[in-house]
Design a protein around this motif. Structure first.
Motif, mmCIF file in Angstrom:
data_model
loop_
_atom_site.group_PDB
_atom_site.id
_atom_site.type_symbol
_atom_site.label_atom_id
_atom_site.label_comp_id
_atom_site.label_asym_id
_atom_site.label_seq_id
_atom_site.Cartn_x
_atom_site.Cartn_y
_atom_site.Cartn_z
ATOM 1 N N ALA A 59 0.830 -1.205 0.000
ATOM 2 C CA ALA A 59 0.000 0.000 0.000
ATOM 3 C C ALA A 59 0.865 1.256 0.000
ATOM 4 O O ALA A 59 0.601 2.204 -0.755
ATOM 5 N N ALA A 60 1.907 1.288 0.825
ATOM 6 C CA ALA A 60 2.783 2.458 0.884
ATOM 7 C C ALA A 60 3.539 2.650 -0.421
ATOM 8 O O ALA A 60 3.738 3.770 -0.889
ATOM 9 N N ALA A 61 3.966 1.541 -1.024
ATOM 10 C CA ALA A 61 4.658 1.635 -2.311
ATOM 11 C C ALA A 61 3.743 2.194 -3.380
ATOM 12 O O ALA A 61 4.166 3.022 -4.210
ATOM 13 N N ARG A 62 2.495 1.794 -3.365
ATOM 14 C CA ARG A 62 1.536 2.291 -4.352
ATOM 15 C C ARG A 62 1.276 3.784 -4.154
ATOM 16 O O ARG A 62 1.198 4.547 -5.133
ATOM 17 N N VAL A 63 1.149 4.235 -2.902
ATOM 18 C CA VAL A 63 0.917 5.658 -2.644
ATOM 19 C C VAL A 63 2.084 6.490 -3.161
ATOM 20 O O VAL A 63 1.884 7.554 -3.764
ATOM 21 N N PHE A 64 3.303 6.015 -2.962
ATOM 22 C CA PHE A 64 4.442 6.796 -3.454
ATOM 23 C C PHE A 64 4.418 6.893 -4.977
ATOM 24 O O PHE A 64 4.663 7.965 -5.541
ATOM 25 N N ARG A 65 4.123 5.810 -5.649
ATOM 26 C CA ARG A 65 4.060 5.853 -7.121
ATOM 27 C C ARG A 65 2.935 6.779 -7.586
ATOM 28 O O ARG A 65 3.098 7.500 -8.579
ATOM 29 N N ASP A 66 1.823 6.794 -6.876
ATOM 30 C CA ASP A 66 0.748 7.718 -7.213
ATOM 31 C C ASP A 66 1.183 9.164 -6.979
ATOM 32 O O ASP A 66 0.787 10.068 -7.728
ATOM 33 N N THR A 67 1.979 9.380 -5.948
ATOM 34 C CA THR A 67 2.493 10.718 -5.662
ATOM 35 C C THR A 67 3.360 11.212 -6.803
ATOM 36 O O THR A 67 3.226 12.351 -7.271
ATOM 37 N N VAL A 68 4.259 10.367 -7.273
ATOM 38 C CA VAL A 68 5.124 10.736 -8.398
ATOM 39 C C VAL A 68 4.274 11.044 -9.635
ATOM 40 O O VAL A 68 4.525 12.016 -10.347
ATOM 41 N N ALA A 69 3.266 10.216 -9.868
ATOM 42 C CA ALA A 69 2.416 10.420 -11.042
ATOM 43 C C ALA A 69 1.629 11.721 -10.952
ATOM 44 O O ALA A 69 1.268 12.305 -11.978
ATOM 45 N N ALA A 70 1.369 12.197 -9.726
ATOM 46 C CA ALA A 70 0.579 13.412 -9.538
ATOM 47 C C ALA A 70 1.398 14.690 -9.655
ATOM 48 O O ALA A 70 0.818 15.779 -9.680
ATOM 49 N N LEU A 71 2.712 14.587 -9.721
ATOM 50 C CA LEU A 71 3.552 15.782 -9.806
ATOM 51 C C LEU A 71 3.251 16.561 -11.083
ATOM 52 O O LEU A 71 3.200 15.988 -12.173
ATOM 53 N N MET A 72 3.091 17.868 -10.952
ATOM 54 C CA MET A 72 2.785 18.716 -12.100
ATOM 55 C C MET A 72 3.971 19.582 -12.515
ATOM 56 O O MET A 72 3.898 20.279 -13.527
ATOM 57 N N LEU A 73 5.044 19.565 -11.747
ATOM 58 C CA LEU A 73 6.170 20.474 -11.952
ATOM 59 C C LEU A 73 7.394 19.713 -12.459
ATOM 60 O O LEU A 73 7.464 18.473 -12.343
ATOM 61 N N PRO A 74 8.377 20.409 -13.010
ATOM 62 C CA PRO A 74 9.621 19.744 -13.422
ATOM 63 C C PRO A 74 10.254 19.015 -12.244
ATOM 64 O O PRO A 74 10.285 19.526 -11.127
ATOM 65 N N ARG A 75 10.757 17.820 -12.527
ATOM 66 C CA ARG A 75 11.357 17.013 -11.467
ATOM 67 C C ARG A 75 12.537 16.216 -12.003
ATOM 68 O O ARG A 75 12.651 15.982 -13.215
ATOM 69 N N ALA A 76 13.393 15.771 -11.091
ATOM 70 C CA ALA A 76 14.536 14.932 -11.460
ATOM 71 C C ALA A 76 14.773 13.919 -10.347
ATOM 72 O O ALA A 76 14.574 14.224 -9.167
ATOM 73 N N PHE A 77 15.190 12.723 -10.739
ATOM 74 C CA PHE A 77 15.458 11.629 -9.815
ATOM 75 C C PHE A 77 16.930 11.243 -9.955
ATOM 76 O O PHE A 77 17.371 10.913 -11.060
#
Length: 251
Positions: free
Chosen positions: A139-157
């Motif tokens: 569940a926690a892993a899924r929430v984090f992936r959803d968080t990344v998918a919800a980002l609207m701004l430029p990002r880098a990993f």
């Protein structure tokens, strides 16, 4: 602590934008977030700039969290502490005092570090390392992936490469010239070797190349090793702190 409230609110808003919740509503000028998972930031009531009297939002939030089967959590930043007097009871424990740190980027070179990979999306190895370090269940892993998918701004990993794989990871989000550092993680056997420093440093350089002027992050005050890491990376200016008031589990 900062004497510049405009800067503090700029950073506060950037940090909220860099860690979005997939479920949120406004309640009488307060932002209620309910993403699920373990993150208190994504599952708490947050004051906004110029939020008014908190009593209606506190009452509504308590009822709404109960309806969702979640404990009520209220985030209390020092720049907007008005909820605190209404939550001073045995039912609401104080947890996770957190420092908000800031640094200008005018002394950061844009020259990349070849030992750190920087990508616009997290790869499978990046995600697997974060899940492992955070002991994330499904569940926690899924929430984090959803968080990344919800980002609207430029990002880098970023992934600091080490012998045999990845030594540390981090990601950053760029909001109107402000870099927000998130999810810095190093496997326990590899800590103390400078890998996290390289991962964060790569994001500072990336953001500088994108035109960023400053960077910020939030770190639990009791996390002495992390605070030492960030101090060594130039995050010596503390803007403000916040803590949570956490209510009982429903039922």
């Amino acid at each position: 602590m900062t004497s510049d409230p405009d800067l503090a609110w700029r950073v506060e808003e950037a940090c909220l934008n860099a860690w979005p919740s997939q479920r949120q509503i406004l309640l009488d000028g307060y932002l209620l977030r309910a993403a699920g998972g373990r993150s208190k930031r994504q599952n708490s009531v947050n004051p906004m700039r110029r939020s008014g009297a908190p009593e209606p939002a506190i009452a509504a939030a308590g009822a709404l969290y109960r309806s969702l089967g979640q404990r009520p959590i209220f985030r209390i930043p020092a720049i907007a502490p008005q909820m605190e007097p209404f939550l001073r009871s045995a039912a609401y424990a104080v947890v996770d005092e957190t420092c908000t740190l800031y640094r200008p980027l005018d002394d950061v070179s844009a020259e990349p570090d070849p030992s750190v990979a920087v990508a616009t999306a997290p790869g499978a190895d990046w995600l697997a390392l974060r899940d492992a370090v955070n002991h994330a269940d499904a569940a926690a892993a899924r929430v984090f992936r959803d968080t990344v998918a919800a980002l609207m701004l430029p990002r880098a990993f970023s992934s600091a490469l080490a012998e045999g794989g990845i030594g540390a990871i981090a990601f950053g989000v760029l909001d109107r010239g402000m870099l927000v550092i998130e999810s810095v993680a190093t496997p326990e056997p590899l800590r103390g070797r400078g890998h996290a420093r390289r991962a964060v440093g790569a994001l500072l350089r990336w953001s500088r190349a994108q035109g960023a002027e400053a960077a910020c992050l939030q770190v639990v005050a009791a996390n002495t090793p992390a605070r030492a890491l960030y101090r060594g990376l130039g995050f010596t200016h503390e803007l403000y702190r916040y803590h949570y008031r956490v209510g009982p589990e429903p039922g």
